[in-house]
Design an enzyme around this catalytic site. Structure first.
Site, PDB file in Angstrom:
ATOM      1  N   ASP A   8      42.648  45.234  38.162  1.00 18.64           N
ATOM      2  CA  ASP A   8      42.661  45.692  39.545  1.00 18.64           C
ATOM      3  C   ASP A   8      42.201  47.147  39.573  1.00 18.64           C
ATOM      4  OD1 ASP A   8      43.824  46.853  42.094  1.00 18.64           O
ATOM      5  OD2 ASP A   8      44.451  44.764  42.311  1.00 18.64           O
ATOM      6  N   ILE A   9      41.397  47.517  40.565  1.00 21.24           N
ATOM      7  CA  ILE A   9      40.886  48.897  40.620  1.00 21.24           C
ATOM      8  C   ILE A   9      41.952  49.892  41.053  1.00 21.24           C
ATOM      9  CG2 ILE A   9      38.481  48.235  40.956  1.00 21.24           C
ATOM     10  CD1 ILE A   9      38.835  48.915  43.939  1.00 21.24           C
ATOM     11  N   HIS A  77      42.915  35.312  45.260  1.00 16.15           N
ATOM     12  CA  HIS A  77      43.059  36.089  44.030  1.00 16.15           C
ATOM     13  C   HIS A  77      44.545  36.272  43.729  1.00 16.15           C
ATOM     14  CE1 HIS A  77      42.922  39.027  47.313  1.00 16.15           C
ATOM     15  NE2 HIS A  77      43.635  39.852  46.558  1.00 16.15           N
ATOM     16  N   LEU A  78      44.904  35.968  42.500  1.00 15.87           N
ATOM     17  CA  LEU A  78      46.280  36.067  42.038  1.00 15.87           C
ATOM     18  C   LEU A  78      46.489  37.425  41.387  1.00 15.87           C
ATOM     19  CD1 LEU A  78      49.031  34.601  41.362  1.00 15.87           C
ATOM     20  CD2 LEU A  78      47.995  34.087  39.140  1.00 15.87           C
ATOM     21  N   HIS A  79      47.495  38.158  41.848  1.00 18.78           N
ATOM     22  CA  HIS A  79      47.867  39.425  41.218  1.00 18.78           C
ATOM     23  C   HIS A  79      48.783  39.121  40.042  1.00 18.78           C
ATOM     24  CE1 HIS A  79      46.405  42.361  44.222  1.00 18.78           C
ATOM     25  NE2 HIS A  79      46.549  41.345  45.047  1.00 18.78           N
TER      26      HIS A  79
END
Length: 104
Positions: A8-9, A77-79
């Site tokens: 993740d950015i 999208h899965l964190h």
């Protein structure tokens, strides 16, 4: 394969990855019963990536999806966040388990 994983950015934890299907899927609100295998596979990829990056305590992991309108991207999208015990104050709010904006 059919999934990709990347950092993740704006990481909310020392390990913060996003697992994303290559084929476009809407946000988590569009998921149906037939998507369960995809979500399970996304979780397995997340666990594998953590282990490959020397994180082994899978009991200290948080995985989930932001619930619309609290997601900025309309592609599933899965964190994957670890260690969950080291989430900062703001991250504990943003990735709060089963809140109005984040579901696990």
């Amino acid at each position: 394969e059919d999934l990709v994983c990347f950092r993740d950015i704006r990481p909310g934890a020392p390990h913060h990855y996003l697992v994303v299907p290559v084929e476009h899927m809407g946000n988590c609100k569009t998921l149906k019963k037939e998507h369960i295998p995809v979500v399970k596979k996304m979780m397995e990829v997340g666990k594998t990536v953590l282990q490959r990056n020397n994180f082994s305590d899978l009991n200290d992991v948080r995985m989930g999806f932001h619930w619309p309108p609290f997601c900025s991207i309309s592609h599933l999208h899965l964190h994957v966040l670890a260690p969950a015990s080291q989430l900062g104050f703001l991250s504990r709010l943003i990735y709060r388990i089963n809140s109005y904006w984040f579901i696990t």
